[in-house]
Design an enzyme around this catalytic site. Structure first.
Site, PDB file in Angstrom:
ATOM      1  N   SER A 124      -2.537   4.764  -2.640  1.00 21.74           N
ATOM      2  CA  SER A 124      -3.216   3.284  -3.905  1.00 21.74           C
ATOM      3  C   SER A 124      -3.095   2.039  -2.638  1.00 21.74           C
ATOM      4  O   SER A 124      -2.085   1.737  -2.061  1.00 21.74           O
ATOM      5  CB  SER A 124      -1.770   3.484  -4.897  1.00 21.74           C
ATOM      6  OG  SER A 124      -0.622   3.630  -4.370  1.00 21.74           O
ATOM      7  N   GLU A 125      -3.091   1.303  -3.538  1.00 20.61           N
ATOM      8  CA  GLU A 125      -3.541  -0.220  -3.590  1.00 20.61           C
ATOM      9  C   GLU A 125      -2.468  -1.190  -4.383  1.00 20.61           C
ATOM     10  O   GLU A 125      -3.679  -0.811  -5.666  1.00 20.61           O
ATOM     11  CB  GLU A 125      -4.753  -0.012  -2.324  1.00 20.61           C
ATOM     12  CG  GLU A 125      -4.556  -0.237  -1.063  1.00 20.61           C
ATOM     13  CD  GLU A 125      -5.997  -1.434  -0.538  1.00 20.61           C
ATOM     14  OE1 GLU A 125      -6.884  -2.067  -1.280  1.00 20.61           O
ATOM     15  OE2 GLU A 125      -6.493  -0.433   0.298  1.00 20.61           O
ATOM     16  N   VAL A 126      -1.836  -1.932  -4.364  1.00 15.30           N
ATOM     17  CA  VAL A 126      -0.983  -2.688  -5.283  1.00 15.30           C
ATOM     18  C   VAL A 126      -1.456  -3.894  -5.356  1.00 15.30           C
ATOM     19  O   VAL A 126      -1.154  -4.176  -3.530  1.00 15.30           O
ATOM     20  CB  VAL A 126       0.195  -2.389  -5.915  1.00 15.30           C
ATOM     21  CG1 VAL A 126       0.720  -3.202  -6.973  1.00 15.30           C
ATOM     22  CG2 VAL A 126       0.916  -0.792  -5.727  1.00 15.30           C
ATOM     23  N   GLY A 156       1.193   5.937  -0.572  1.00 15.15           N
ATOM     24  CA  GLY A 156       0.455   6.774  -0.246  1.00 15.15           C
ATOM     25  C   GLY A 156      -1.451   6.854  -0.164  1.00 15.15           C
ATOM     26  O   GLY A 156      -1.933   6.382   0.552  1.00 15.15           O
ATOM     27  N   ASP A 202      11.692  11.505  -9.022  1.00 12.43           N
ATOM     28  CA  ASP A 202      11.267  10.761  -7.829  1.00 12.43           C
ATOM     29  C   ASP A 202      12.061   9.260  -8.201  1.00 12.43           C
ATOM     30  O   ASP A 202      11.793   8.336  -6.978  1.00 12.43           O
ATOM     31  CB  ASP A 202       9.431  10.623  -8.213  1.00 12.43           C
ATOM     32  CG  ASP A 202       9.269   9.873  -6.398  1.00 12.43           C
ATOM     33  OD1 ASP A 202      10.261  10.184  -5.492  1.00 12.43           O
ATOM     34  OD2 ASP A 202       7.853   9.436  -6.469  1.00 12.43           O
ATOM     35  N   LYS A 251       1.209  -1.024  -0.185  1.00  3.16           N
ATOM     36  CA  LYS A 251       0.007  -0.003  -0.075  1.00  3.16           C
ATOM     37  C   LYS A 251       0.802   1.120  -0.008  1.00  3.16           C
ATOM     38  O   LYS A 251       1.650   1.584   1.026  1.00  3.16           O
ATOM     39  CB  LYS A 251      -0.752  -0.122   0.779  1.00  3.16           C
ATOM     40  CG  LYS A 251      -2.293   0.722   1.333  1.00  3.16           C
ATOM     41  CD  LYS A 251      -2.595   0.738   2.657  1.00  3.16           C
ATOM     42  CE  LYS A 251      -3.198   1.866   2.133  1.00  3.16           C
ATOM     43  NZ  LYS A 251      -4.993   1.874   3.402  1.00  3.16           N
TER      44      LYS A 251
HETATM   45  N1  LIG Z   1       4.651  -3.268 -10.849  1.00  4.93           N
HETATM   46  C1  LIG Z   1       4.594  -4.070  -9.739  1.00  4.93           C
HETATM   47  N2  LIG Z   1       5.202  -5.658  -9.742  1.00  4.93           N
HETATM   48  C2  LIG Z   1       5.468  -5.525  -7.944  1.00  4.93           C
HETATM   49  N3  LIG Z   1       4.641  -5.041  -7.404  1.00  4.93           N
HETATM   50  C3  LIG Z   1       4.646  -3.671  -7.115  1.00  4.93           C
HETATM   51  C4  LIG Z   1       4.675  -2.711  -8.121  1.00  4.93           C
HETATM   52  N4  LIG Z   1       4.027  -1.640  -8.332  1.00  4.93           N
HETATM   53  C5  LIG Z   1       4.250  -1.682  -7.266  1.00  4.93           C
HETATM   54  N5  LIG Z   1       4.367  -2.761  -5.969  1.00  4.93           N
HETATM   55  C6  LIG Z   1       4.434  -3.310  -4.909  1.00  4.93           C
HETATM   56  O1  LIG Z   1       3.381  -2.409  -4.249  1.00  4.93           O
HETATM   57  C7  LIG Z   1       3.986  -1.428  -3.268  1.00  4.93           C
HETATM   58  C8  LIG Z   1       3.304  -0.417  -3.002  1.00  4.93           C
HETATM   59  O2  LIG Z   1       3.236  -0.015  -4.170  1.00  4.93           O
HETATM   60  P1  LIG Z   1       3.457   1.476  -4.107  1.00  4.93           P
HETATM   61  O3  LIG Z   1       3.604   2.173  -5.635  1.00  4.93           O
HETATM   62  O4  LIG Z   1       1.474   2.171  -4.805  1.00  4.93           O
HETATM   63  O5  LIG Z   1       3.497   2.474  -3.184  1.00  4.93           O
HETATM   64  P2  LIG Z   1       5.174   3.523  -2.365  1.00  4.93           P
HETATM   65  O6  LIG Z   1       5.456   3.817  -3.893  1.00  4.93           O
HETATM   66  O7  LIG Z   1       5.822   3.061  -1.658  1.00  4.93           O
HETATM   67  O8  LIG Z   1       3.596   4.569  -2.529  1.00  4.93           O
HETATM   68  P3  LIG Z   1       4.276   6.088  -2.970  1.00  4.93           P
HETATM   69  O9  LIG Z   1       3.193   5.898  -4.497  1.00  4.93           O
HETATM   70  O10 LIG Z   1       2.759   6.478  -3.127  1.00  4.93           O
HETATM   71  O11 LIG Z   1       4.985   6.454  -2.928  1.00  4.93           O
HETATM   72  C9  LIG Z   1       4.913  -1.539  -3.111  1.00  4.93           C
HETATM   73  O12 LIG Z   1       5.658  -2.288  -2.312  1.00  4.93           O
HETATM   74  C10 LIG Z   1       5.512  -1.609  -4.320  1.00  4.93           C
HETATM   75  O13 LIG Z   1       7.272  -2.778  -4.410  1.00  4.93           O
END
Ligand SMILES: Nc1ncnc2c1ncn2[C@@H]1O[C@H](COP(=O)(O)OP(=O)(O)OP(=O)(O)O)[C@@H](O)[C@H]1O
Length: 678
Positions: A412-414, A410, A530, A408
């Site tokens: 979003s949930e992935v 900020g 970023d 998760k």
């Molecule tokens: N394409 C992807 N494949 C596998 N895991 C992913 C992928 N994109 C994101 N994740 C995983 O999902 C989680 C959340 O990702 P997300 O980008 O939402 O979070 P973040 O980068 O920590 O937050 P923010 O985008 O708010 O800075 C992370 O642990 C990331 O490793």
């Protein structure tokens, strides 16, 4: 005779109603034939019963026909005489299209033949005129198409029309009554009857073709229905297949969820758990260490106590040594100098071994701390998954089967998901707009996300995470579909192993720079803005991929060498941003050199286990204390030992002055970033 005449009229009517040119020509011909017969009547004995009705046209042999012939026919018309060199192509049975084509071809051919006959007749007429010049013109009954003449000609016809069909009739030509001088007329009539036969044959062909066309229509309707049934069946099968597949995936994911929770329970016993603490009315969460950490701490505590005891003993030995020297007290309790030295050596040796043991326990504790960190992240993930409204294996957009939560961010949930159309794993990033937000803020967030999507979707490179799709889920939620990276992200890697061997760190930074070079070689250059370990993912074979273009900037073609204006100051992760981004005195200009700085910070972190500037500081403190604005020089720890080439690369990336710092394409030329043999 009147019956024949009626039949003849029928034919003429039929032929003239038929749009086929051969039919109208035939009618014309008949009319003309009748006229010519009358015109040539003087050459026939006037008493002959057929003199008025039989055409007196002498046909030249086909080969003898001139290519063209002009007629001095008194009605002023000219006729082209053409050799009938066309042969009617035979149509293969069953090929109605060809049959129709053949029919047309044959009809044209027939028309040509009729033309020829027409011309022959006029040519013959003209020949006759030539022959009979001075003999005077024939009588007045020469007009073409005169009803009587037509009737006469058609009375010799060998065909009749019944309901649009031409049926062959027996040739009723009264041969006996034909004069020997009229052989040529008989021949032309023969030819006409042959043509009629041909027309009848073509009519038959046409009828057959029509029947075949109807059959084909029926067949095509049946096939269309069968195709539709098959498609419906296929659709049903696909739905079933999807259901089976998603059920299997769900079963596996459920098992994974159970396993993950079981593992957490076991790990919690060993490493610790979150407990609830109540202080008055305030309930807060605290961490309670697990048994393994408790035991380890107990060992360390006991070692410390032993150490203290030994230290005390050593002190007392030293005291005794000095007192023995001074007052010569009683010999029984006194120790010899040698004994004291020996005792001291024993204490020292014991202290050394305790220190060794202690170091070992401390290393173990560090490992536990890393494991504890991982456990806490996993606990958070499971808690987020339990609290998520997407945790019950929905199928989004009729194709993405949501499985388990990956993490998760900020806003979003992935989720790990399976694309049931393309049959591949994907990552579905669900962007949730806070329902409390104002409409304006929501719109701004959506604009931002669409902008990110528009930038990201065009990027196709092995070191950039692919963006496949975007769609709305409801008023407050939308989803972006990304390439699934099954490895950890670099942040998780560095949390598990804070210092990477230089070889591993190098291959990662080389890949990151390859992605950056791609972003800077496109028509429309992009600054990522970023870059940080959390935005570097790894696929199943360990290929590093840059992701998250939420803050990225498109460099317009007209920006000068100083770069583009930074309009979103304050965004980003401060440990990784260069000094120019913190300049509050004016609107900073930025370029790809921002990404060069961030890459330098990441490389330093991989090699030394800490960030070069503000490592232990919070974001807020970095701002408050101007940490990055003061980051003029990078210092390297003595350990671990790192090559000078690596240090040089870091120094170049972390050049304080933006104007002196190399841009992406320049730094990418650094030999350290290339594996090519030199
Ligand atoms: N394409 C992807 N494949 C596998 N895991 C992913 C992928 N994109 C994101 N994740 C995983 O999902 C989680 C959340 O990702 P997300 O980008 O939402 O979070 P973040 O980068 O920590 O937050 P923010 O985008 O708010 O800075 C992370 O642990 C990331 O490793």
């Amino acid at each position: 005779m009147s019956g024949s005449s009626a039949a003849g009229e029928d034919i003429v009517q039929h032929l003239s109603s038929n749009s086929n040119p051969s039919s109208s020509k035939l009618a014309k011909l008949e009319a003309r034939m009748a006229g010519k017969a009358a015109a040539s009547a003087p050459s026939s004995p006037p008493h002959h019963p057929m003199a008025a009705c039989a055409p007196a046209v002498a046909f030249m042999d086909q080969e003898e026909l001139p290519e063209t012939s002009s007629s001095d026919d008194d009605n002023g018309e000219e006729f082209l005489i053409q050799k009938n060199t066309l042969k009617r192509p035979r149509s293969p049975d069953g090929d109605h299209i060809l049959a129709l084509g053949n029919f047309e071809g044959s009809a044209n051919e027939a028309a040509k033949v009729l033309d020829v006959m027409d011309s022959r007749s006029s040519s013959d007429n003209s020949n006759r005129k030539k022959q009979g010049r001075g003999r005077g013109r024939a009588g007045t009954g020469r007009g073409r198409g005169s009803k009587t003449d037509q009737t006469r000609v058609t009375s010799t016809s060998s065909t009749v029309v019944t309901n649009g069909q031409l049926d062959k009739l027996t040739n009723k030509e009264p041969r006996s009554s034909v004069q020997p001088g009229h052989d040529d007329r008989a021949a032309s009539q023969e030819e006409i009857s042959q043509l009629r036969g041909k027309v009848a044959f073509l009519e038959e062909d046409l009828a057959k073709s029509r029947q075949e066309a109807t059959n084909y229509h029926q067949l095509s309707d049946r096939l269309a229905k069968e195709l539709k049934d098959l498609k419906d069946h296929d659709q049903q099968m696909r739905s079933k297949q999807m259901k089976v597949l998603s059920d299997l995936l769900i079963a596996v994911s459920k098992a994974e969820r159970q396993e993950a929770r079981m593992r957490i329970r076991q790990e919690s016993f060993r490493l610790g758990n979150v407990g609830v603490m109540r202080a008055g009315t305030i309930i807060s969460e605290t961490w309670e260490d697990g048994q393994a950490i408790k035991d380890l701490n107990a060992h360390l505590k006991s070692l410390l106590e032993t150490k203290e005891t030994i230290e005390r003993h050593r002190k007392s030995l030293k005291k005794r040594q000095s007192s023995d020297k001074g007052d010569g007290s009683d010999a029984e309790t006194s120790m010899s100098e040698e004994d004291i030295l020996l005792q001291d050596e024993i204490c020292k040796s014991r202290l050394t071994s305790i220190k060794r043991e202690e170091e070992q326990y401390l290393r173990e504790r560090d490992r536990y701390e890393l494991e504890k960190g991982r456990l806490i992240r996993e606990m958070k993930r499971l808690r987020d998954e339990d609290g998520s409204r997407f945790n019950n294996f929905q199928i989004l957009h009729h194709r993405y089967a949501l499985l388990n939560l990956l993490g998760k961010g900020g806003f979003s949930e992935v989720y790990k998901a399976f694309d049931l159309v393309e049959y591949k794993y994907v990552a579905c990033k669900l962007h949730g707009l806070n329902a409390q937000w104002s409409e304006e803020k929501k719109q701004s967030y959506i604009r931002h996300a669409i902008r990110e999507y528009n930038i990201h979707k065009t990027l196709v490179h092995p070191n950039i995470v692919r963006l496949w799709d975007i769609f709305e889920i409801d008023h407050n939620t939308f989803c972006t579909v990304l390439e699934y990276c099954s490895g950890k992200d670099l942040d998780a890697v560095l949390k598990a192993t804070p210092i990477l061997p230089e070889k591993e760190a190098r291959i990662i930074i080389v890949q990151i720079f390859q992605g950056l070079v791609y972003l800077n070689k496109r028509g429309q250059k992009i600054i990522h803005y970023d870059l940080k370990p959390g935005n570097v993912l790894f696929d199943e074979v360990g290929v590093a991929k840059v992701t998250d273009f939420g803050l990225s900037k498109i460099v317009e073609n007209d920006v000068g060498s100083q770069g583009m204006e930074l309009t979103s100051q304050g965004a980003g992760t401060y440990w990784y941003l260069p000094p120019e981004c913190f300049d509050l005195s004016k609107t900073p200009f930025i370029s790809s050199k921002v990404d060069v700085w961030s890459a330098g910070v990441m490389f330093y972190q991989m090699l030394f286990g800490r960030r070069p500037f503000g490592h232990d500081q919070t974001q807020e403190r970095i701002l408050r204390e101007d940490t990055i604005i003061n980051a003029r020089r990078v210092e390297f720890p003595s350990k671990p030992s790192v090559s000078n080439e690596a240090k040089d690369l870091i120094r170049r990336c972390l050049t304080y002055n933006q104007s002196e710092r190399p841009d992406v394409l320049t730094i990418a030329q650094d030999p350290y970033l290339s594996y090519a043999k030199r």
